[in-house]
Scaffold this active site. Structure first.
Site, PDB file in Angstrom:
ATOM      1  N   ASN A 291      -3.760   5.044   5.454  1.00 37.99           N
ATOM      2  CA  ASN A 291      -5.187   5.177   5.134  1.00 37.99           C
ATOM      3  C   ASN A 291      -5.756   3.883   4.542  1.00 37.99           C
ATOM      4  O   ASN A 291      -6.766   3.357   5.015  1.00 37.99           O
ATOM      5  CB  ASN A 291      -5.361   6.361   4.177  1.00 37.99           C
ATOM      6  CG  ASN A 291      -6.791   6.518   3.724  1.00 37.99           C
ATOM      7  OD1 ASN A 291      -7.267   5.783   2.876  1.00 37.99           O
ATOM      8  ND2 ASN A 291      -7.510   7.446   4.322  1.00 37.99           N
TER       9      ASN A 291
ATOM     10  N   LYS B 157      -1.792  11.712 -12.752  1.00 38.56           N
ATOM     11  CA  LYS B 157      -1.118  11.637 -11.448  1.00 38.56           C
ATOM     12  C   LYS B 157      -0.179  12.825 -11.344  1.00 38.56           C
ATOM     13  O   LYS B 157       0.324  13.323 -12.346  1.00 38.56           O
ATOM     14  CB  LYS B 157      -0.306  10.342 -11.327  1.00 38.56           C
ATOM     15  CG  LYS B 157      -0.106   9.911  -9.896  1.00 38.56           C
ATOM     16  CD  LYS B 157      -1.375   9.312  -9.330  1.00 38.56           C
ATOM     17  CE  LYS B 157      -1.198   8.782  -7.938  1.00 38.56           C
ATOM     18  NZ  LYS B 157      -2.362   7.961  -7.542  1.00 38.56           N
TER      19      LYS B 157
HETATM   20  P1  NAD Z   1      -0.441   6.523   3.779  1.00 43.41           P
HETATM   21  O1  NAD Z   1       0.595   7.569   3.611  1.00 43.41           O
HETATM   22  O2  NAD Z   1      -1.687   6.835   4.527  1.00 43.41           O
HETATM   23  O3  NAD Z   1       0.190   5.207   4.473  1.00 43.41           O
HETATM   24  C1  NAD Z   1       1.323   4.592   3.988  1.00 43.41           C
HETATM   25  C2  NAD Z   1       1.727   3.522   4.992  1.00 43.41           C
HETATM   26  O4  NAD Z   1       2.840   2.799   4.472  1.00 43.41           O
HETATM   27  C3  NAD Z   1       2.175   4.084   6.338  1.00 43.41           C
HETATM   28  O5  NAD Z   1       1.710   3.224   7.362  1.00 43.41           O
HETATM   29  C4  NAD Z   1       3.693   4.010   6.254  1.00 43.41           C
HETATM   30  O6  NAD Z   1       4.311   3.879   7.526  1.00 43.41           O
HETATM   31  C5  NAD Z   1       3.843   2.729   5.469  1.00 43.41           C
HETATM   32  N1  NAD Z   1       5.146   2.620   4.827  1.00 43.41           N
HETATM   33  C6  NAD Z   1       5.930   3.578   4.286  1.00 43.41           C
HETATM   34  N2  NAD Z   1       7.084   3.046   3.856  1.00 43.41           N
HETATM   35  C7  NAD Z   1       7.005   1.710   4.105  1.00 43.41           C
HETATM   36  C8  NAD Z   1       7.867   0.608   3.904  1.00 43.41           C
HETATM   37  N3  NAD Z   1       9.049   0.783   3.345  1.00 43.41           N
HETATM   38  N4  NAD Z   1       7.451  -0.617   4.271  1.00 43.41           N
HETATM   39  C9  NAD Z   1       6.247  -0.789   4.849  1.00 43.41           C
HETATM   40  N5  NAD Z   1       5.389   0.202   5.092  1.00 43.41           N
HETATM   41  C10 NAD Z   1       5.773   1.436   4.725  1.00 43.41           C
HETATM   42  O7  NAD Z   1      -0.740   6.035   2.306  1.00 43.41           O
HETATM   43  P2  NAD Z   1      -2.056   5.348   1.740  1.00 43.41           P
HETATM   44  O8  NAD Z   1      -2.956   6.423   1.276  1.00 43.41           O
HETATM   45  O9  NAD Z   1      -2.549   4.294   2.675  1.00 43.41           O
HETATM   46  O10 NAD Z   1      -1.440   4.676   0.419  1.00 43.41           O
HETATM   47  C11 NAD Z   1      -0.776   3.426   0.490  1.00 43.41           C
HETATM   48  C12 NAD Z   1      -0.718   2.841  -0.907  1.00 43.41           C
HETATM   49  O11 NAD Z   1      -2.040   2.735  -1.405  1.00 43.41           O
HETATM   50  C13 NAD Z   1       0.043   3.686  -1.938  1.00 43.41           C
HETATM   51  O12 NAD Z   1       0.670   2.835  -2.865  1.00 43.41           O
HETATM   52  C14 NAD Z   1      -1.065   4.475  -2.621  1.00 43.41           C
HETATM   53  O13 NAD Z   1      -0.692   4.875  -3.932  1.00 43.41           O
HETATM   54  C15 NAD Z   1      -2.144   3.425  -2.638  1.00 43.41           C
HETATM   55  N6  NAD Z   1      -3.474   4.008  -2.793  1.00 43.41           N
HETATM   56  C16 NAD Z   1      -4.010   4.823  -1.843  1.00 43.41           C
HETATM   57  C17 NAD Z   1      -5.258   5.378  -2.066  1.00 43.41           C
HETATM   58  C18 NAD Z   1      -5.929   6.273  -1.047  1.00 43.41           C
HETATM   59  O14 NAD Z   1      -7.026   6.755  -1.313  1.00 43.41           O
HETATM   60  N7  NAD Z   1      -5.346   6.455   0.131  1.00 43.41           N
HETATM   61  C19 NAD Z   1      -5.963   5.097  -3.242  1.00 43.41           C
HETATM   62  C20 NAD Z   1      -5.394   4.249  -4.173  1.00 43.41           C
HETATM   63  C21 NAD Z   1      -4.142   3.714  -3.938  1.00 43.41           C
END
Ligand code: NAD
Length: 428
Positions: free
Chosen positions: A219, A104
């Site tokens: 996402n 990471k």
């Molecule tokens: P992203 O940046 O696309 O979206 C994050 C979302 O969380 C946004 O809607 C944002 O407004 C919201 N957010 C931020 N702070 C917040 C809070 N305090 N309370 C509630 N909502 C809040 O990110 P993502 O890619 O969807 O990732 C989200 C989670 O999923 C992370 O923990 C990431 O590590 C995990 N993840 C993502 C992926 C991927 O491929 N996108 C893969 C594995 C894990």
């Protein structure tokens, strides 16, 4: 909870490892990241001054292959968080049987405070600082919180300028035009959705009678909400960093997303083309969303949102972790006592790294897959991993988190012990 998120991740690994008969050699190996790079990323800001952003990359464990894991741009990024996320990547790649270890990276920065050109300079500077550490056969980054395909494209370009070789396999989650894979955009949400479809089969769920709340509408959160709503599930609440919306009849997820894209706010809205009507709904805080009386709760934003302080208030029957580490290890026992079935992050969000693996395979063979092939292969990987864990749940009486960890630890143990066990070296 332990002192840091990494200590907490090791505490959970140790508890489950000991309980499932994993050797102390293996637990010890996984408690010590292989390598950690800490740099100060030098960026000339638009006003002419030079700013230094703390940047990190942790390669947690190489035993099953080159390491793989996203790069996060967020003010809270620190060494402990990066190491915890890298450990989870090692476990995640092992759960879905990918030939990768975990890594990471991250930069401690508020990307929303940067201009587009500062963001590009930061992304390129991070790769210059890390160019000797990463590589298509060494350590392959990808997007994470607040990084995206555009940023991956800049990073790949910078790496290729340094190495003077076209090398798209150095990074995944790129724009399609630059060697990205079809189907990567919704892979994480789809992976979680496929886990829920397996639960639907196993527990005879009726989508129309099953309510869902999703914390985080980015996402991961948006795509799982969309796919579930398309199948008839009643997605009654979603939230972003500003708070959430609730409608007991269910939300029209695509319209809510369209509204969020256009007006940067969440509203229960129904759109027919460009004509939108607001529907009656309640607003709620992110804390309230977690304790809603729903069937499926999906934390898809930040880590450590469910702790010993609020775990008793969780009413959902299933908790599907799209966020990495949304539940602290000391809250596991509370959720277990309440009979809540937790599909842990290292399985529920593994769709993203799985399609990243497909992207790396396509880049290395020079052959593009169509979307159907990506989706079919993802389906196979996710349902195999779910069913291997489910077998341990059914036959060994493990809870789902412990079973998923046991699948990962078995594969990692085989790799680590193939180099020799203490017994072997002691003539045993
Ligand atoms: P992203 O940046 O696309 O979206 C994050 C979302 O969380 C946004 O809607 C944002 O407004 C919201 N957010 C931020 N702070 C917040 C809070 N305090 N309370 C509630 N909502 C809040 O990110 P993502 O890619 O969807 O990732 C989200 C989670 O999923 C992370 O923990 C990431 O590590 C995990 N993840 C993502 C992926 C991927 O491929 N996108 C893969 C594995 C894990």
């Amino acid at each position: 909870m332990s002192d840091s998120v990494f200590d907490d991740a090791v505490a959970r690994l140790t508890r489950i490892g000991e309980m499932t008969g994993c050797s102390s050699q293996v637990i010890n190996a996984l408690s010590h990241p292989n390598a950690m790079m800490h740099v100060n990323v030098e960026v000339r800001m638009d006003d002419g001054h030079i700013h230094y952003f703390p940047g990190y990359r942790c390669q947690h464990n190489h035993v099953l292959g080159p390491t793989k894991g996203g790069i996060r741009f967020h003010p809270d990024v620190d060494a402990a968080e990066v190491q915890a996320l890298a450990l989870w990547m090692t476990l995640k790649c092992a759960v879905v049987n990918l030939p990768f270890g975990g890594a990471k990276g991250g930069v401690s920065v508020d990307p929303k405070a940067l201009s587009p050109m500062e963001l590009e300079r930061l992304s390129r500077a991070y790769v210059r600082a890390m160019a000797d550490f990463i590589g298509p056969e060494r350590d392959i980054p990808a997007p994470d919180v607040y990084t995206n395909a555009l940023i991956m494209g800049w990073m790949m370009d910078e790496y290729e300028k340094i190495t003077r070789v076209k090398n798209p396999a150095v990074i995944t989650g790129k724009p399609i035009a630059l060697g990205g894979s079809l189907g990567r955009d919704d892979a994480t949400g789809r992976g979680a959705y496929l886990c829920i479809k397996e639960l639907q089969k196993r527990d005879c769920l009726t989508p129309e009678e099953t309510t869902v709340a999703v914390q985080g509408f980015g996402n991961g959160g948006y795509h799982v909400a969309r796919l579930l709503a398309e199948d008839g599930y009643k997605v009654v609440a979603v939230s972003d960093s500003q708070g959430g919306i609730y409608r007991s009849e269910g939300l029209d997820i695509k319209s809510v997303y369209q509204q969020k894209q256009e007006h940067k706010e969440l509203k229960a809205i129904y759109c027919d083309g460009s004509v939108c009507e607001t529907r009656e709904h309640d607003t709620l805080s992110n804390d309230e969303l977690l304790t809603l009386d729903v069937d499926i709760l999906i934390p898809a934003a930040l880590d450590s949102v469910i702790t010993t302080d609020n775990a008793n208030g969780i009413k959902a029957r299933y908790l599907v972790e799209i966020a990495n580490g949304p539940v602290t290890s000391d809250a596991d026992a509370i959720l277990k006592d309440k009979g809540i079935i937790v599909i842990p992050d290292i399985l529920a969000n593994a769709g993203g790294v799985t399609v990243s693996y497909f992207e790396w395979v396509q880049n290395r063979t020079g052959y593009r897959w169509d979307k159907d092939k990506v989706r079919d292969e993802l389906h196979t990987v996710m349902s195999n991993a779910f069913n291997q864990a489910n077998e341990l749940v059914q036959n060994k009486g493990l809870d789902f988190r412990d079973a998923v960890y046991a699948v990962a630890l078995t594969r990692l143990s085989e790799g680590i012990e193939a180099h020799g066990t203490p017994d072997y070296f002691n003539g045993g």
